[in-house]
Design a protein around this motif. Sequence first.
Motif, PDB file in Angstrom:
ATOM      1  N   LEU A  15       0.820  -1.221   0.000  1.00  0.00           N
ATOM      2  CA  LEU A  15       0.000   0.000   0.000  1.00  0.00           C
ATOM      3  C   LEU A  15       0.849   1.265   0.000  1.00  0.00           C
ATOM      4  CD1 LEU A  15      -2.725  -1.113   2.541  1.00  0.00           C
ATOM      5  CD2 LEU A  15      -2.997  -0.853   0.062  1.00  0.00           C
ATOM      6  N   ALA A  16       2.036   1.200   0.596  1.00  0.00           N
ATOM      7  CA  ALA A  16       2.924   2.363   0.662  1.00  0.00           C
ATOM      8  C   ALA A  16       3.761   2.534  -0.602  1.00  0.00           C
ATOM      9  CB  ALA A  16       3.831   2.246   1.891  1.00  0.00           C
ATOM     10  N   LEU A  64       5.796   5.675   0.153  1.00  0.00           N
ATOM     11  CA  LEU A  64       5.163   6.631   1.064  1.00  0.00           C
ATOM     12  C   LEU A  64       5.726   6.399   2.461  1.00  0.00           C
ATOM     13  CD1 LEU A  64       1.535   6.256  -0.300  1.00  0.00           C
ATOM     14  CD2 LEU A  64       3.369   7.783  -1.082  1.00  0.00           C
ATOM     15  N   THR A  65       6.291   7.463   3.042  1.00  0.00           N
ATOM     16  CA  THR A  65       6.993   7.312   4.309  1.00  0.00           C
ATOM     17  C   THR A  65       6.573   8.300   5.390  1.00  0.00           C
ATOM     18  OG1 THR A  65       8.794   8.731   3.528  1.00  0.00           O
ATOM     19  CG2 THR A  65       9.059   6.339   3.216  1.00  0.00           C
ATOM     20  N   VAL A  98       3.474  14.040  -0.869  1.00  0.00           N
ATOM     21  CA  VAL A  98       2.574  14.113  -2.012  1.00  0.00           C
ATOM     22  C   VAL A  98       3.034  13.106  -3.063  1.00  0.00           C
ATOM     23  CG1 VAL A  98       1.729  15.581  -3.895  1.00  0.00           C
ATOM     24  CG2 VAL A  98       2.014  16.532  -1.587  1.00  0.00           C
ATOM     25  N   PHE A  99       2.071  12.376  -3.605  1.00  0.00           N
ATOM     26  CA  PHE A  99       2.366  11.478  -4.719  1.00  0.00           C
ATOM     27  C   PHE A  99       1.278  11.639  -5.762  1.00  0.00           C
ATOM     28  CE2 PHE A  99      -0.247   8.991  -1.889  1.00  0.00           C
ATOM     29  CZ  PHE A  99      -0.977   8.118  -2.675  1.00  0.00           C
ATOM     30  N   ARG A 100       1.694  11.670  -7.015  1.00  0.00           N
ATOM     31  CA  ARG A 100       0.779  11.911  -8.134  1.00  0.00           C
ATOM     32  C   ARG A 100       0.545  10.619  -8.907  1.00  0.00           C
ATOM     33  NH1 ARG A 100       4.240  15.516  -6.921  1.00  0.00           N
ATOM     34  NH2 ARG A 100       3.667  17.689  -6.629  1.00  0.00           N
ATOM     35  N   VAL A 121      -0.458  12.289   1.711  1.00  0.00           N
ATOM     36  CA  VAL A 121      -0.546  11.332   2.808  1.00  0.00           C
ATOM     37  C   VAL A 121      -1.005  12.066   4.070  1.00  0.00           C
ATOM     38  CG1 VAL A 121       0.735   9.711   4.258  1.00  0.00           C
ATOM     39  CG2 VAL A 121       1.236   9.864   1.804  1.00  0.00           C
ATOM     40  N   GLN A 122      -2.044  11.543   4.706  1.00  0.00           N
ATOM     41  CA  GLN A 122      -2.570  12.115   5.942  1.00  0.00           C
ATOM     42  C   GLN A 122      -2.178  11.283   7.160  1.00  0.00           C
ATOM     43  OE1 GLN A 122      -4.581  15.195   5.926  1.00  0.00           O
ATOM     44  NE2 GLN A 122      -3.277  15.045   4.130  1.00  0.00           N
ATOM     45  N   VAL A 123      -2.279   9.967   7.023  1.00  0.00           N
ATOM     46  CA  VAL A 123      -1.950   9.044   8.114  1.00  0.00           C
ATOM     47  C   VAL A 123      -0.977   8.026   7.573  1.00  0.00           C
ATOM     48  CG1 VAL A 123      -2.858   7.235   9.639  1.00  0.00           C
ATOM     49  CG2 VAL A 123      -4.214   9.301   9.219  1.00  0.00           C
TER      50      VAL A 123
END
Length: 160
Positions: free
Chosen positions: A25-26, A49-50, A55-57, A76-78
């Motif tokens: 998922l990351a 995602l870390t 931000v990822f597009r 990413v929020q959480v």
Amino acid sequence: MDVDQENVSATLTVAAPAAKVFAVLADPTTHCAIDGTGWVQRAVDRAPLTEAGQVFRMGMYHPGHPNGNYQVANQVQVIDPPRAISWLTGEEKDDGHLEFGGWFWRYDLAPLGPSETEVTLTYDWSAVPQSIREYLQFPPFGPEHLSHSLHHLAELVSGT
């Protein structure tokens, strides 16, 4: 499948440890394979995602979009490995400013032992302003989308 007024969620037990599910998922490059609608086409930003705020597009396609092909910017929020990950979806304006519509995706992972994880996927649109609700229907996909996404995730982490 659970549908509320402002969100929809689905849960599936996946035959993989939570850390392995979280790692998939990351990784933005896996999101195309996980997506249950076929709208996600490719990861524009490929870094794992870390951290919150990252931000990822993603390159997208939807026949109802004015351009057909378009790009979303997710923030990413959480990020709580290996328990939870979520992001807001929006767009990057020409001046580089990010604008979010008020909806988010969230995965919650609950280990059921060393080789099984209960995964709950939630799509929440409770913060979408009325101005956007006037031209977009929520959710913008059928209820089967979340179940399909979870089954795709299960296939990806189990290698089948």
